[in-house]
Design a protein around this motif. Structure first.
Motif, PDB file in Angstrom:
ATOM      1  N   LEU A  26       0.824  -1.210   0.000  1.00 11.55           N
ATOM      2  CA  LEU A  26       0.000   0.000   0.000  1.00 11.55           C
ATOM      3  C   LEU A  26       0.860   1.263   0.000  1.00 11.55           C
ATOM      4  O   LEU A  26       0.540   2.247  -0.677  1.00 11.55           O
ATOM      5  N   VAL A  27       1.958   1.237   0.760  1.00 14.76           N
ATOM      6  CA  VAL A  27       2.868   2.388   0.781  1.00 14.76           C
ATOM      7  C   VAL A  27       3.489   2.599  -0.597  1.00 14.76           C
ATOM      8  O   VAL A  27       3.595   3.729  -1.088  1.00 14.76           O
ATOM      9  N   HIS A  28       3.907   1.514  -1.225  1.00 12.67           N
ATOM     10  CA  HIS A  28       4.478   1.604  -2.576  1.00 12.67           C
ATOM     11  C   HIS A  28       3.455   2.167  -3.559  1.00 12.67           C
ATOM     12  O   HIS A  28       3.785   3.018  -4.391  1.00 12.67           O
ATOM     13  N   TYR A  29       2.222   1.711  -3.449  1.00 15.25           N
ATOM     14  CA  TYR A  29       1.159   2.208  -4.326  1.00 15.25           C
ATOM     15  C   TYR A  29       0.958   3.712  -4.143  1.00 15.25           C
ATOM     16  O   TYR A  29       0.878   4.466  -5.121  1.00 15.25           O
ATOM     17  N   GLY A  30       0.895   4.158  -2.889  1.00 15.38           N
ATOM     18  CA  GLY A  30       0.709   5.580  -2.630  1.00 15.38           C
ATOM     19  C   GLY A  30       1.877   6.413  -3.116  1.00 15.38           C
ATOM     20  O   GLY A  30       1.689   7.510  -3.664  1.00 15.38           O
TER      21      GLY A  30
END
Length: 237
Positions: A26-30
């Motif tokens: 999720l952090v990578h996506y954001g």
């Protein structure tokens, strides 16, 4: 096999590692949705995110939990799970990268330059409308994110390109088709005239810059040699 404290500890570590892996995806996506390169590939975005963003730290943290869980595991399925967690995390990052880049593209880039901004006072608003008419009369390449400069002297907009595209060659064909007369083409920038209006284009690393104004004002490289060359190109398109 009876449950031991070692097995319980390994299971807890694997659960924590799995949760951190999901959070890392999720952090990578954001991060990619805000800072990713829309002209790159999913694999290139993954590599860039692992080197320039927080994704690498998240992956290392997950790997630590997975390695400790693997070492403490007393059952084969637990060891397989520990080995699979970082791999599945990378797969998840790879899968969400194009989705994040697509969202960034939709929100921050358009296929045509925009100069007119609501609420702009005269005479700048009139200059913006005139520049917009110039841009609208020409078929463009690349993607525009609104970056550039506007004023009574004209409107400048930068664009990004994916792949190796000959910017000047595109406009050499497009401008005459739109009844523009190319008056200067030195291999570094191109200038055209139509009904007292001026259009300029110059390639930049990863894209280019276009400029529109009336014929009374000089463009970069025209009467302002200090603006000629790569100085007009931003460091990050």
């Amino acid at each position: 096999m009876p449950v031991t404290g070692r097995s319980v500890t390994a299971a807890v570590l694997l659960v924590i590692g799995t949760g951190l892996a999901l959070l890392g995806v999720l952090v990578h996506y954001g991060f990619m949705r805000v800072y990713g390169d829309v002209t790159g590939t999913a694999f290139g975005g993954l590599i860039w995110g692992l080197t320039a963003g927080p994704s690498r730290l998240a992956l290392l943290l997950v790997a630590v939990f997975a390695v400790i869980g693997f070492m403490l595991s007393t059952r084969r399925w637990m060891r397989r799970t520990a080995a699979a967690i970082p791999v599945l995390m990378l797969v998840g990052m790879f899968a969400v990268t194009p989705l994040a880049l697509g969202q960034r593209f939709e929100k921050q880039y358009v296929s045509s330059p925009q100069c007119v901004i609501e609420g702009t006072d005269e005479p700048m608003a009139a200059a913006d409308r005139e520049a917009q008419q110039v841009f609208d009369s020409i078929s463009h390449i690349g993607q525009f994110n609104g970056g550039g400069m506007s004023g009574v002297g004209g409107c400048t907009r930068w664009f990004k390109l994916s792949g190796d595209v000959d910017v000047l060659q595109h406009y050499r064909a497009t401008l005459p088709a739109a009844r523009w007369e190319v008056v200067e083409d030195d291999g570094h920038h191109l200038r055209a005239h139509l009904h007292g209006r001026v259009f300029d284009v110059m390639p930049c690393p990863g894209g280019g810059v276009i400029w529109a104004v009336n014929d009374d004002d000089p463009s970069y490289g025209q009467g302002k040699p200090e603006l000629a060359g790569t100085e007009i190109c931003p460091h990050d398109l």
